[in-house]
Enzyme design. Structure first.
Site, PDB file in Angstrom:
ATOM      1  N   HIS A 277       0.817  -1.227   0.000  1.00 35.15           N
ATOM      2  CA  HIS A 277       0.000   0.000   0.000  1.00 35.15           C
ATOM      3  C   HIS A 277       0.842   1.264   0.000  1.00 35.15           C
ATOM      4  CE1 HIS A 277       0.119   0.972   4.401  1.00 35.15           C
ATOM      5  NE2 HIS A 277       0.085  -0.340   4.596  1.00 35.15           N
ATOM      6  N   GLU A 323      -4.996   1.858   2.380  1.00 35.23           N
ATOM      7  CA  GLU A 323      -5.113   0.681   3.257  1.00 35.23           C
ATOM      8  C   GLU A 323      -5.357   1.115   4.693  1.00 35.23           C
ATOM      9  OE1 GLU A 323      -3.910  -2.391   6.111  1.00 35.23           O
ATOM     10  OE2 GLU A 323      -2.972  -0.451   5.839  1.00 35.23           O
ATOM     11  N   ASP A 351       3.182  -6.267   3.479  1.00 32.89           N
ATOM     12  CA  ASP A 351       2.763  -5.207   4.401  1.00 32.89           C
ATOM     13  C   ASP A 351       3.038  -5.659   5.835  1.00 32.89           C
ATOM     14  OD1 ASP A 351       1.656  -2.956   5.520  1.00 32.89           O
ATOM     15  OD2 ASP A 351      -0.418  -3.609   5.266  1.00 32.89           O
ATOM     16  N   HIS A 423       2.992   3.012  12.880  1.00 33.90           N
ATOM     17  CA  HIS A 423       2.035   4.128  13.018  1.00 33.90           C
ATOM     18  C   HIS A 423       2.512   5.244  13.952  1.00 33.90           C
ATOM     19  CE1 HIS A 423      -1.664   1.444  11.767  1.00 33.90           C
ATOM     20  NE2 HIS A 423      -0.666   1.391  10.903  1.00 33.90           N
TER      21      HIS A 423
END
Ligand SMILES: [Zn+2]
Length: 461
Positions: A277, A323, A351, A423
């Site tokens: 992604h 995504e 991923d 993240h």
């Protein structure tokens, strides 16, 4: 007798020489090229250092679509952009302090999709729960309060190689926590960052609202700040927080999946998809998640083109958009290609980071897997990536294909440190070891090539 021995000697010498000079297979050549080339690293570096964060709807995401499309074109590889509409959420100001404890700063970040607090913020008592059962038992006692889900990752699972299982458990509070708390009248929802390590960096991620319930702001505190709040509450102290979040949700934006392909020489209608992604979270440059997957997948096509190889089946690279906070690219691809889903010989997604490879997750099982393994093991073992793990989901973007029965694979990298950075503001290029990354690329190239060029069809079962 002498002449027989002499003849045997000549024959043996000839056989040995032949073995030594036997040309490497195409799979071997691809792997060697992947291991010595810096192409994938250069792609990853541009994507992360020059373009930067790539959240759906952002300027970075649009630039990433343009630049990767132009890259494929410069390599002489056919490419097109397939339009998808994406959510457009923009982070704002985010700050919090403990008004009950000398205004101590609490480091946190809004969860993707969160609504804003009122302009002047919210000031309310914090009430801690360990899980949804505890929340349900408290019920209306959380009314007017900020609910804090204390949801640490299970570090025993992480340390034993099961980081993704630990993540799945902890992340439920990120996705559904706000609406569950809003049901009982809470005014905001906090989680502990879903992370396996922290240097006081908050980890964001998507959340979703139940449309039937009021929308309340949602954020993730750093592990350190979450533990501080937990310690104070456990001592029986009243913890009162001031919270300001000003994110905005703008109208859906135009974006695209980037689709590049090398047509098959014998079975062009059969497709082996390899992808990752293109979007990332906004807090960092998304090197691990998923710039690395994008760079590896693009490199597979570039290496094949560079070596002048012609696979039997079509190899298609798909760089999926969105995504992270909507999966519009994955769903959009499946919808736009619904008539040819049955002609996907395989779908391979990357991923899961860029640490040293260990193998692939797959929905392929039984005899089909045994037969595939016997073909690819000698290649994949060269980079210690020969282990296949059964899984019903090999990657989020390809999940509509997997659900439709397409043989699916996900590259597995050593997951031990994946959620240390995931993240968070620390997901940057320096966290990746170029050698591990090259080994990942080589493993991905080998599996893609072997499936695409095989004379045998591959079935999920
Ligand atoms: Zn990802």
């Amino acid at each position: 007798m002498k002449s027989t021995i002499a003849a045997l000697t000549i024959l043996l010498t000839a056989i040995t020489a032949a073995a030594q000079t036997a040309p490497p297979s195409n799979g071997e050549r691809l792997m060697a090229h992947a291991l010595e080339s810096s192409g994938a690293w250069e792609t990853l570096q541009y994507l992360t250092d020059d373009i930067g964060p790539r959240l759906s709807g952002s300027k970075g995401a649009a630039l990433a679509v343009q630049w990767t499309t132009a890259r494929f074109r410069s390599w002489g590889i056919a490419v097109r952009d397939e339009k998808v509409m994406v959510p457009h959420w923009v982070r704002g100001e985010e700050r919090a302090s403990l008004v009950s404890h000398n205004g101590q700063k609490i480091v946190l970040t809004a969860l993707g999709g969160s609504v804003a607090t009122p302009v002047r913020g919210i000031t309310a008592d914090v009430i801690e729960v360990s899980n949804f059962d505890e929340l349900d038992r408290l019920g209306n006692k959380v009314r007017g309060k900020i609910v804090y889900y204390n949801n640490p990752m299970n570090m025993d699972l992480v340390r034993s190689g099961h980081s993704f299982e630990a993540y799945e458990e902890a992340v439920r509070y990120r996705g559904a926590g706000a609406s569950r708390a809003a049901k009982y009248g809470a005014v905001a929802s906090l989680i502990r960052s879903v992370a396996s390590a922290s240097l006081r960096d908050p980890h964001t991620g998507a959340m979703r609202y139940d449309p039937k319930l009021p929308k309340i702001p949602a954020a993730a505190m750093t592990i350190e700040d979450a533990m501080l709040v937990d310690r104070l509450i456990r001592k029986g102290e009243r913890v009162r927080m001031h919270l300001v979040l000003t994110p905005k949700t703008l109208p859906d934006a135009d974006s695209a999946n980037v689709v590049a392909e090398i047509r098959g020489s014998e079975r062009p209608d059969e497709i082996v998809l390899v992808g990752a992604h293109l979007d990332s979270w906004d807090l960092a440059t998304g090197a691990i998640d998923d710039g690395s997957g994008v760079a590896m997948s693009m490199e597979v096509l570039r290496l094949i083109k560079d070596l002048g190889l012609h696979p039997r089946r079509t190899i298609r690279c798909v760089l999926f958009m969105n995504e992270e906070n909507g999966l519009r690219g994955g769903r959009g691809y499946a919808a736009a290609h619904k008539d040819e889903i049955g002609r996907h010989a395989a779908a391979i997604e990357t991923d899961a980071g860029a640490a040293a490879p260990t193998g692939f997750s797959t929905n392929v099982s039984g005899e089909a897997l045994t037969s595939l393994e016997s073909r690819v093991h000698p290649l994949l073992a060269r980079v210690n990536a020969a282990r296949f793990e059964q899984s019903s989901e090999a990657g989020a973007d390809i999940s509509p294909l997997t659900d439709a029965g397409v043989p699916s694979f996900g590259l597995i990298s050593d997951p031990l440190h994946y959620f240390d950075y995931h993240h968070s503001p620390s997901d940057t290029l320096d966290k990746i070891d170029p050698k591990d990354f090259a080994a990942d690329t080589a493993a991905l190239a080998a599996l893609t090539w072997e499936i695409a060029d095989s004379t045998e069809p591959l079935r999920a079962k």
